[in-house]
Motif scaffolding. Structure first.
Motif, PDB file in Angstrom:
ATOM      1  N   LYS A 290      25.015  -5.761  33.807  1.00  0.00           N
ATOM      2  CA  LYS A 290      23.896  -4.836  34.029  1.00  0.00           C
ATOM      3  C   LYS A 290      24.428  -3.419  33.867  1.00  0.00           C
ATOM      4  CE  LYS A 290      21.049  -3.728  37.945  1.00  0.00           C
ATOM      5  NZ  LYS A 290      20.457  -4.199  39.196  1.00  0.00           N
ATOM      6  N   THR A 291      23.888  -2.666  32.902  1.00  0.00           N
ATOM      7  CA  THR A 291      24.381  -1.312  32.641  1.00  0.00           C
ATOM      8  C   THR A 291      23.543  -0.258  33.350  1.00  0.00           C
ATOM      9  OG1 THR A 291      23.070  -1.042  30.635  1.00  0.00           O
ATOM     10  CG2 THR A 291      25.272  -1.979  30.370  1.00  0.00           C
TER      11      THR A 291
ATOM     12  N   GLY B 249      20.070  -3.642  30.181  1.00  0.00           N
ATOM     13  CA  GLY B 249      20.068  -2.254  30.596  1.00  0.00           C
ATOM     14  C   GLY B 249      18.731  -1.820  31.114  1.00  0.00           C
TER      15      GLY B 249
ATOM     16  N   GLN C 125      19.276  -2.664  23.900  1.00  0.00           N
ATOM     17  CA  GLN C 125      19.654  -3.729  24.830  1.00  0.00           C
ATOM     18  C   GLN C 125      18.385  -4.511  25.103  1.00  0.00           C
ATOM     19  OE1 GLN C 125      21.588  -2.292  28.359  1.00  0.00           O
ATOM     20  NE2 GLN C 125      22.920  -0.947  27.227  1.00  0.00           N
TER      21      GLN C 125
ATOM     22  N   ASP D  93      28.045  -2.316  35.153  1.00  0.00           N
ATOM     23  CA  ASP D  93      28.653  -1.217  34.407  1.00  0.00           C
ATOM     24  C   ASP D  93      27.807   0.014  34.752  1.00  0.00           C
ATOM     25  OD1 ASP D  93      29.789   0.526  32.565  1.00  0.00           O
ATOM     26  OD2 ASP D  93      28.816  -0.399  30.826  1.00  0.00           O
TER      27      ASP D  93
ATOM     28  N   LEU E 198      34.485  -4.194  34.996  1.00  0.00           N
ATOM     29  CA  LEU E 198      33.134  -4.210  35.542  1.00  0.00           C
ATOM     30  C   LEU E 198      33.168  -4.234  37.059  1.00  0.00           C
ATOM     31  CD1 LEU E 198      32.069  -6.873  32.956  1.00  0.00           C
ATOM     32  CD2 LEU E 198      31.416  -4.461  32.890  1.00  0.00           C
TER      33      LEU E 198
ATOM     34  N   GLN F 204      31.489   1.109  29.868  1.00  0.00           N
ATOM     35  CA  GLN F 204      32.002  -0.138  29.300  1.00  0.00           C
ATOM     36  C   GLN F 204      31.131  -0.598  28.130  1.00  0.00           C
ATOM     37  OE1 GLN F 204      35.114  -1.207  30.487  1.00  0.00           O
ATOM     38  NE2 GLN F 204      34.766   0.797  31.413  1.00  0.00           N
ATOM     39  N   PHE F 205      29.806  -0.450  28.273  1.00  0.00           N
ATOM     40  CA  PHE F 205      28.904  -0.811  27.183  1.00  0.00           C
ATOM     41  C   PHE F 205      29.193   0.034  25.944  1.00  0.00           C
ATOM     42  CE2 PHE F 205      24.844  -0.001  24.907  1.00  0.00           C
ATOM     43  CZ  PHE F 205      24.755  -1.235  24.281  1.00  0.00           C
TER      44      PHE F 205
ATOM     45  N   GLY G 172      27.749   2.938  32.259  1.00  0.00           N
ATOM     46  CA  GLY G 172      27.509   2.629  30.850  1.00  0.00           C
ATOM     47  C   GLY G 172      28.733   2.830  29.985  1.00  0.00           C
TER      48      GLY G 172
ATOM     49  N   VAL H 101      24.161  -8.475  27.987  1.00  0.00           N
ATOM     50  CA  VAL H 101      24.169  -7.099  28.479  1.00  0.00           C
ATOM     51  C   VAL H 101      22.717  -6.644  28.605  1.00  0.00           C
ATOM     52  CG1 VAL H 101      24.956  -4.737  28.074  1.00  0.00           C
ATOM     53  CG2 VAL H 101      26.354  -6.665  27.287  1.00  0.00           C
TER      54      VAL H 101
END
Length: 179
Positions: free
Chosen positions: A109-110, A77, A142, A128, A53, A133-134, A131, A75
């Motif tokens: 935070k994505t 988004g 989310q 992230d 991240l 990593q998510f 996105g 998480v």
């Protein structure tokens, strides 16, 4: 006429009370529809995948942020009404009662999410931005809330933030903290 305090009734009430107290001490079961399960790449009992991240000091591995006892990973988004409620509740529901007991909170935070911490919040956000990593955790809905043990294994999670999520999160942390 039946005696309302008969030994049988008293025993039944005590048994139900004990059963309720025992249930409160357990980690709630995660139950998802087939459609919601399809949005998840991880499940209870899985090790959370390695996530790289973006923090204030550059790249950071999620595993380096784990608490000594447990970690709540939130998480957030796209703009959603659940994000502000989650970010508002985490300090009082997690850090205040469990922070000194080795429980940490990591907010991820994505994308280019507009999610913001409430003024004066003790929480920190890691990012992230792509996105990517998510995607290791899942897709779609989310916010998501995960509770990890000290080794990073998923103990409980939800793919939204609602009253039942908040209740189950508190129950999970009470169980993990041995309360």
């Amino acid at each position: 006429m039946t005696n309302p305090l008969s030994p049988t009734r008293v025993a039944a009430v005590l048994a139900l009370t004990l059963l309720a107290a025992t249930a409160d001490a357990e980690i709630p079961k995660v139950v998802l529809s087939a459609q919601h399960q399809a949005m998840c790449q991880v499940d209870v009992g899985d090790a959370l995948p390695a996530l790289t991240l973006t923090g204030d000091q550059g790249q950071v591995e999620l595993k380096s942020l784990l608490g000594k006892k447990a970690t709540v990973v939130a998480v957030v988004g796209y703009q959603h009404w659940m994000n502000p409620a989650l970010l508002q509740d985490l300090p009082g529901d997690v850090l205040k009662p469990y922070g000194e007991k080795g429980v940490e909170v990591v907010v991820v935070k994505t994308g280019n999410s507009p999610a913001k911490l409430p003024k004066g919040s003790p929480l920190a956000i890691v990012g992230d931005p792509t996105g990517e990593q998510f995607a290791k955790l899942g897709s779609g809905r989310q916010p998501r809330v995960y509770v990890l043990d000290a080794a990073g294994k998923i103990l409980w999670f939800d793919i939204e933030y609602s009253r039942s999520t908040r209740r189950d999160l508190k129950q999970t942390l009470a169980s993990v903290a041995g309360e």
